[in-house]
Structures are given as C-alpha cells and as structure tokens.
Design an enzyme around this catalytic site. Sequence first.
Site, PDB file in Angstrom:
ATOM      1  N   HIS A   1     -12.230 -15.885 -14.100  1.00 23.68           N
ATOM      2  CA  HIS A   1     -11.263 -15.371 -13.123  1.00 23.68           C
ATOM      3  C   HIS A   1     -11.530 -13.900 -12.813  1.00 23.68           C
ATOM      4  O   HIS A   1     -11.059 -13.006 -13.504  1.00 23.68           O
ATOM      5  CB  HIS A   1      -9.832 -15.547 -13.673  1.00 23.68           C
ATOM      6  CG  HIS A   1      -8.763 -15.242 -12.679  1.00 23.68           C
ATOM      7  ND1 HIS A   1      -7.764 -16.141 -12.343  1.00 23.68           N
ATOM      8  CD2 HIS A   1      -8.510 -14.143 -11.945  1.00 23.68           C
ATOM      9  CE1 HIS A   1      -6.961 -15.607 -11.454  1.00 23.68           C
ATOM     10  NE2 HIS A   1      -7.385 -14.382 -11.194  1.00 23.68           N
TER      11      HIS A   1
ATOM     12  N   HIS B   1     -12.087 -11.570  -9.061  1.00 20.14           N
ATOM     13  CA  HIS B   1     -12.219 -11.526  -7.598  1.00 20.14           C
ATOM     14  C   HIS B   1     -13.372 -10.590  -7.267  1.00 20.14           C
ATOM     15  O   HIS B   1     -13.376  -9.438  -7.709  1.00 20.14           O
ATOM     16  CB  HIS B   1     -10.928 -11.002  -6.981  1.00 20.14           C
ATOM     17  CG  HIS B   1      -9.736 -11.830  -7.344  1.00 20.14           C
ATOM     18  ND1 HIS B   1      -9.199 -12.770  -6.505  1.00 20.14           N
ATOM     19  CD2 HIS B   1      -9.000 -11.875  -8.481  1.00 20.14           C
ATOM     20  CE1 HIS B   1      -8.171 -13.355  -7.101  1.00 20.14           C
ATOM     21  NE2 HIS B   1      -8.028 -12.828  -8.308  1.00 20.14           N
TER      22      HIS B   1
ATOM     23  N   HIS C   1      -3.642 -19.419  -8.327  1.00 15.37           N
ATOM     24  CA  HIS C   1      -2.792 -18.419  -8.980  1.00 15.37           C
ATOM     25  C   HIS C   1      -1.362 -18.960  -8.994  1.00 15.37           C
ATOM     26  O   HIS C   1      -0.825 -19.341  -7.947  1.00 15.37           O
ATOM     27  CB  HIS C   1      -2.801 -17.112  -8.193  1.00 15.37           C
ATOM     28  CG  HIS C   1      -4.052 -16.299  -8.351  1.00 15.37           C
ATOM     29  ND1 HIS C   1      -5.293 -16.778  -8.050  1.00 15.37           N
ATOM     30  CD2 HIS C   1      -4.225 -15.026  -8.799  1.00 15.37           C
ATOM     31  CE1 HIS C   1      -6.190 -15.820  -8.298  1.00 15.37           C
ATOM     32  NE2 HIS C   1      -5.574 -14.756  -8.752  1.00 15.37           N
TER      33      HIS C   1
ATOM     34  N   GLU D   1       2.493 -16.107 -12.120  1.00 13.67           N
ATOM     35  CA  GLU D   1       2.245 -14.668 -12.269  1.00 13.67           C
ATOM     36  C   GLU D   1       3.484 -13.928 -11.741  1.00 13.67           C
ATOM     37  O   GLU D   1       4.134 -13.205 -12.479  1.00 13.67           O
ATOM     38  CB  GLU D   1       0.985 -14.261 -11.483  1.00 13.67           C
ATOM     39  CG  GLU D   1       0.631 -12.774 -11.590  1.00 13.67           C
ATOM     40  CD  GLU D   1      -0.475 -12.343 -10.597  1.00 13.67           C
ATOM     41  OE1 GLU D   1      -0.648 -12.996  -9.550  1.00 13.67           O
ATOM     42  OE2 GLU D   1      -1.138 -11.316 -10.882  1.00 13.67           O
TER      43      GLU D   1
ATOM     44  N   ASP E   1      -9.863 -10.251 -13.907  1.00 17.33           N
ATOM     45  CA  ASP E   1      -9.120 -10.326 -12.630  1.00 17.33           C
ATOM     46  C   ASP E   1      -9.711  -9.375 -11.573  1.00 17.33           C
ATOM     47  O   ASP E   1     -10.447  -9.822 -10.698  1.00 17.33           O
ATOM     48  CB  ASP E   1      -7.625 -10.062 -12.861  1.00 17.33           C
ATOM     49  CG  ASP E   1      -6.738 -10.666 -11.785  1.00 17.33           C
ATOM     50  OD1 ASP E   1      -7.262 -11.370 -10.903  1.00 17.33           O
ATOM     51  OD2 ASP E   1      -5.502 -10.443 -11.827  1.00 17.33           O
TER      52      ASP E   1
HETATM   53  N1  ADE Z   1      -3.747 -10.617  -9.699  1.00 18.64           N
HETATM   54  C1  ADE Z   1      -3.800 -11.159  -8.483  1.00 18.64           C
HETATM   55  N2  ADE Z   1      -2.826 -11.981  -8.087  1.00 18.64           N
HETATM   56  C2  ADE Z   1      -2.868 -12.524  -6.871  1.00 18.64           C
HETATM   57  N3  ADE Z   1      -3.816 -12.300  -5.980  1.00 18.64           N
HETATM   58  C3  ADE Z   1      -4.807 -11.488  -6.324  1.00 18.64           C
HETATM   59  N4  ADE Z   1      -5.891 -11.093  -5.643  1.00 18.64           N
HETATM   60  C4  ADE Z   1      -6.570 -10.272  -6.436  1.00 18.64           C
HETATM   61  N5  ADE Z   1      -5.953 -10.125  -7.614  1.00 18.64           N
HETATM   62  C5  ADE Z   1      -4.838 -10.882  -7.578  1.00 18.64           C
HETATM   63 ZN    ZN Z   2      -6.553 -13.138  -9.738  1.00 20.63          ZN
END
Ligand code: ADE
Ligand code: ZN
Length: 326
Positions: free
Chosen positions: A11, A13, A189, A192, A270
């Site tokens: 995970h 991005h 996601h 969260e 992340d």
């Molecule tokens: N922690 C996160 N939660 C949702 N979208 C994201 N895009 C990048 N990081 C994210």
């Molecule tokens: Zn993420």
Amino acid sequence: MTAHIPKAELHCHIEGAAEPELVLRLARKYSLDMSGIIKDGRYVWSDFTSFLNCYDQASGVFREPEDYRLLAYDYYSRLADQNAIYGEVFASPDHAGLMGISYTELIGAIADGIEDAKADHGIEGRILVTCVRHLGPESAEQVAEQLAANPHPLVTGFGMAGDERAFEVADFANAFAIASDAGMGLTAHAGELRGPQSVRDVIDILGATRIGHGVRSVEDPLLLERLREEGIVLEVCAGSNVALNIYPGFDSHPLAEFLDAGIACTLNSDDPPYFYTSLAREYEIAQKHFGLHDHDLIACTRTALDAAFVDEKTRSRLLKQLADTA
Ligand SMILES: Nc1ncnc2[nH]cnc12
Ligand SMILES: [Zn+2]
C-alpha cells in the site's frame, strides 16, 4: 533496527511517494510555484482535506511520462535500499490525466521505472490502478474501463483511494465489477475515515479481498471475527494513521489488537514523505510500539507476499527468496 528483515509493501501511492526534493526539481523544470505546499523541504498540510489538496498540487508536477518513470525508479530504488523484495504501487490515471498524460503513457512510464529498478536492484513490483472516490462513480468507471481495455503484465489490481466520506460504497459497484471481470485483484480504502460498516461494504459490495487501512474495524468485534475467518488482509499504515490523527498516538492504534485476533496484517507507508515515514520506519514502529519481534515482522512480510496481486510463479519465487534470506 530492521535492516536485516526482508520487507514487502502492498500500500503505497506512487504520487504520494514523491520526495519534496523531486517535486521541487520538476517544479523548477516547469516553472511552477510550490511554496504554498513545501516549506523547508517538507510538505505542509494540517488535516485530511488539506493533505489531499497538498497531494493533488504536488502531483501536478508530473507532466511528462519520463517524470513518472523517474518517480517510480526513485521509489523502488529506495524500497530496495530498505531490504524490500516486493512492492505494489497505486497509480491514479485521474491525476495523470489532469496533466495530459494518457492511461497507457502513465502505466508504460511507471512500468519502465519498475523494470529499471528491478534491473539495478532486483526488486519486483506491480501496479494497482486506483480510482479516486471523491471524484465520483463516473470517473471511477472510466478508470476501470481504461484498465480493462489496456491489459499490461504489471497491472494486476484495482483500488479506490480518496475521501472515504464522499459518496457510498455501492456507487462504485460497477467500477469494481469491470475491474474484477478484467481479472484484477481488488482492494479499497475503508475504515480509515469511516467506521466498520464501510469495511463491510467494500467486502460485500465491491468484492475487496484486501482493505486499505481497515483500522476502524476494531470498533466491531463481529467484524474482526469475520476478517479473521475470511482471511481478509489489512493494509495497515500506522504512521499515516497517526500523522492524519485517525489515532492520536501509537498507544491507541489497533495494530496489536488485530494481530492478537489473528487477522492478516501487512505493514505499509501509504504516502511516505507526507507522513514522515518509509517502509523501514513502519517495520520499526511495529517493533518499537507494538512489540513485534523479528519473526513477527517476517510473518508480516510473508502475509504481504501471500496477499500480493501476482501470478503464482512470482509468488513462489518471492516466498522462497524470503525463506532463504530471513
Ligand atoms: N491515506 C489515504 N487515504 C485516502 N486516500 C489517499 N490517497 C493517498 N493517501 C490516501
Ligand atoms: Zn492509501
């Protein structure tokens, strides 16, 4: 110290992996002003919404395919330096599209960066194409359709990032069905910014087998039982959760509870420079704040390889590499 532990990341991005230094270098190339979002070499944001704005603005420096190749090469080289043997990155065609980069250019450039890093460092990588939840279901479906129409050997999954408070999970059922029909692994996601129902929905409605974050599942014991029974894998990003104040500190973060409950957990960065983290730091956090020993950390790497969206031959090779080096 976790330098001796082989690692794997599920995970991260790719846009969020951009070091401020790289963003500033590209900003100079395109005469863009980043002073509103990078100060003293660090990204500046204060809450989830301003984080997303900062992220969007920084992503605007990737304007040519070569910029994405460089970004992917930089991320995978750093990952290899941390003794990682495998990494999956989320790539967002919506962000690239805003800068005039097509789906196939984006994927080709990231794939080139992954292959170059593999040639130099031996690390294996895959790309998960992601839609952006707050851009809505139509954009998500377009992204899934592009994915289905342009198969690429390194694109093995589909995900959903963005603001979990926007829209409802069911609005994205069609996008996930298109990606599933194209043979993609599915993750989203959830749990969260919203609670347990959000996690249940992405499993039940979208067919996700992995959850991005999922940490707020801890609020529902029945859901925990279900995650364990069904082998749903959590992509835990503790440094991100604390930086974004989902939890005020590691003391209140539920990673240890998940592991005690027998839930499959992986460790992830992340958006590393945004959250002052790295994959190695996530392993160190797990060691220092959650009491994981070397064998527990190696088990997290094994869980990640078991849950990776790769063909079985690659999985076997990576698992053997882990067994030989751990
Ligand atoms: N922690 C996160 N939660 C949702 N979208 C994201 N895009 C990048 N990081 C994210
Ligand atoms: Zn993420």
